[in-house]
Design a protein around this motif. Structure first.
Motif, PDB file in Angstrom:
ATOM      1  N   ALA A  94       0.835  -1.200   0.000  1.00 51.05           N
ATOM      2  CA  ALA A  94       0.000   0.000   0.000  1.00 51.05           C
ATOM      3  C   ALA A  94       0.867   1.247   0.000  1.00 51.05           C
ATOM      4  CB  ALA A  94      -0.923  -0.002   1.220  1.00 51.05           C
ATOM      5  N   TRP A  95       1.937   1.218   0.780  1.00 52.57           N
ATOM      6  CA  TRP A  95       2.860   2.351   0.845  1.00 52.57           C
ATOM      7  C   TRP A  95       3.667   2.473  -0.447  1.00 52.57           C
ATOM      8  CZ3 TRP A  95       3.782   6.631   3.457  1.00 52.57           C
ATOM      9  CH2 TRP A  95       5.026   7.240   3.348  1.00 52.57           C
ATOM     10  N   VAL A  96       4.166   1.346  -0.936  1.00 54.15           N
ATOM     11  CA  VAL A  96       4.987   1.366  -2.152  1.00 54.15           C
ATOM     12  C   VAL A  96       4.163   1.845  -3.347  1.00 54.15           C
ATOM     13  CG1 VAL A  96       6.329  -0.039  -3.760  1.00 54.15           C
ATOM     14  CG2 VAL A  96       6.507  -0.451  -1.301  1.00 54.15           C
ATOM     15  N   GLY A  97       2.909   1.348  -3.455  1.00 55.46           N
ATOM     16  CA  GLY A  97       2.041   1.779  -4.544  1.00 55.46           C
ATOM     17  C   GLY A  97       1.750   3.266  -4.484  1.00 55.46           C
ATOM     18  N   ALA A  98       1.500   3.774  -3.276  1.00 51.84           N
ATOM     19  CA  ALA A  98       1.243   5.203  -3.106  1.00 51.84           C
ATOM     20  C   ALA A  98       2.475   6.025  -3.461  1.00 51.84           C
ATOM     21  CB  ALA A  98       0.818   5.482  -1.669  1.00 51.84           C
ATOM     22  N   LEU A  99       3.626   5.522  -3.087  1.00 51.20           N
ATOM     23  CA  LEU A  99       4.875   6.242  -3.340  1.00 51.20           C
ATOM     24  C   LEU A  99       5.165   6.323  -4.836  1.00 51.20           C
ATOM     25  CD1 LEU A  99       7.288   7.581  -1.930  1.00 51.20           C
ATOM     26  CD2 LEU A  99       8.417   5.351  -1.918  1.00 51.20           C
TER      27      LEU A  99
ATOM     28  N   ILE B 211       3.286   3.068   7.504  1.00 49.56           N
ATOM     29  CA  ILE B 211       2.918   1.687   7.176  1.00 49.56           C
ATOM     30  C   ILE B 211       2.456   0.938   8.423  1.00 49.56           C
ATOM     31  CG2 ILE B 211       3.645  -0.349   5.885  1.00 49.56           C
ATOM     32  CD1 ILE B 211       6.136   1.169   5.031  1.00 49.56           C
ATOM     33  N   ARG B 212       2.984   1.311   9.576  1.00 53.58           N
ATOM     34  CA  ARG B 212       2.656   0.602  10.818  1.00 53.58           C
ATOM     35  C   ARG B 212       1.159   0.644  11.094  1.00 53.58           C
ATOM     36  NH1 ARG B 212       2.280   2.219  16.196  1.00 53.58           N
ATOM     37  NH2 ARG B 212       2.999   4.331  15.718  1.00 53.58           N
TER      38      ARG B 212
END
Length: 383
Positions: free
Chosen positions: A200-205, A330-331
């Motif tokens: 989710a974080w990588v996709g947003a980034l 992300i946590r």
């Protein structure tokens, strides 16, 4: 050689050192974890001399040593509250002195039945922390049982005993375990929520950075009014929704293909999409204000955060707990998925949901305010 005279060439080894240092920071979190003050509940449902012995042993255990803090930090609680306390992730485990424990231990040699101390394990909170607490509590019970075993053998003073009595003499106190919020099978030993939150974080980034480059190209080519800029930003947000939905349901689909035991495909996909969209708003906001360096900043946050995602805070150095763990977005996605996987939560996951929503709302406001950022006028040929 000419290359050695170039300043940019000398930046390469410096960059390598910095990147390796960032990756290696997690060695301080994972290299030699020290368990300190894991919160454990103490539930006392009986009274008597032997109950007081247990409480005295716990008090001694809670003092730790001169150089180190104790592994477990006990707090007295009522058994009626323990399920709610476990659901709120207040404790990793509980030690229960059940009703009748005192009499059972008093009569263990005559009844040939060992006394029982109960260990409740809040497995879904964090498997690593719960296992450490379980091991420590079972070790405590074994040590206490050995002390009673030595005393009972001394009391018998060489008397003849039968096989049943011998078994009780060896283990006059036994533990009985009960698992709460169990980690279900096929969830990567409790790591599935974290493994599904990271994309989710990588996709947003990635999505936020690509769209930033696209909008930057448009703004460089054209002089837009604030109304036109706002419309362009609205389009970027709509693209963010599409990216978030792709991110969330791609993660859920791959999890299903990989055999992850999800409580609900749609629920997991929706929550990951929600988290990805809120993270996208944060990425868009920061990149709108500071540009390309924001990507480096977010990568640093991700690299530093990987060492704290699956480790209980009681096992982390103080520096990580104070300065890194609170700032890892992300946590909160991982915590929300943990609620869904192991605590029976729906889409609303309590504190983690509100934190992610707050990240998204703050990101949206900061992103909108970027229309007031001073913009350099493009240079003309006459300048």
């Amino acid at each position: 050689m000419r290359l050695f005279k170039e300043k940019l060439a000398w930046a390469a080894p410096i960059a390598v050192i910095l990147i390796i240092a960032l990756f290696s920071v997690n060695l301080f979190a994972q290299g030699n974890p020290q368990v300190r003050n894991l919160p454990v509940a103490l539930i006392v449902n009986d009274e008597g001399e032997h109950v007081d012995t247990v409480k005295s042993a716990i008090e001694h255990m809670s003092k730790g040593t001169d150089d180190e803090e104790p592994m477990l930090a006990f707090t007295s609680e009522d058994e009626a509250d323990i399920e709610d306390l476990f659901k709120d992730k207040t404790y990793y485990a509980a030690l229960v002195i059940p009703e009748g424990y005192n009499n059972a231990l008093q009569n263990t040699l005559t009844d040939n039945t060992p006394a029982t101390l109960q260990v409740y394990i809040n497995q879904g909170y964090n498997m690593t922390g719960a296992n450490y607490a379980k091991t420590a509590l079972n070790g405590f019970i074994t040590q206490l049982s050995n002390q009673y075993s030595t005393n009972f053998i001394a009391q018998l003073n060489g008397q003849q005993i039968d096989a049943d009595q011998a078994a009780v003499l060896v283990n006059p106190i036994v533990s009985e375990e009960k698992v709460f919020n169990a980690i279900t099978a096929s969830t990567a030993n409790g790591s599935a929520p974290t493994l599904m939150a990271v994309p989710a974080w990588v996709g947003a980034l990635i999505g936020g950075f690509v769209l930033f480059l696209s909008t930057s190209g448009i703004l460089k080519k054209e002089m837009l009014t604030r109304k036109q800029t706002l419309r362009l930003m609205g389009g970027q947000v709509l693209f963010g929704i599409i990216i978030a939905l792709f991110s969330g349901f791609t993660v859920a689909t791959l999890g299903k293909v990989a055999g992850i035991n999800m409580p609900s495909y749609f629920l997991v996909g929706s929550f990951v999409s929600f988290a990805a969209f809120c993270f996208f708003l944060l990425v868009s906001a920061v990149t709108a204000w500071i540009g390309k360096p924001a990507i480096t900043l977010f990568m640093v946050v991700m690299l530093l955060g990987m060492g704290v995602l699956m480790t209980p805070k009681e096992m982390l150095p103080d520096f990580f707990v104070t300065f890194i763990r609170p700032w890892v977005p992300i946590r909160f996605a991982a915590d929300g998925l943990r609620e869904i996987f192991y605590f029976g939560s729906g889409f609303y996951t309590g504190g983690s949901f509100m934190t992610i929503l707050g990240i998204g709302l703050v990101g949206l406001v900061i992103y909108i305010l970027s229309i007031f950022k001073p913009v350099r006028a493009p240079k003309t040929d006459t300048e």
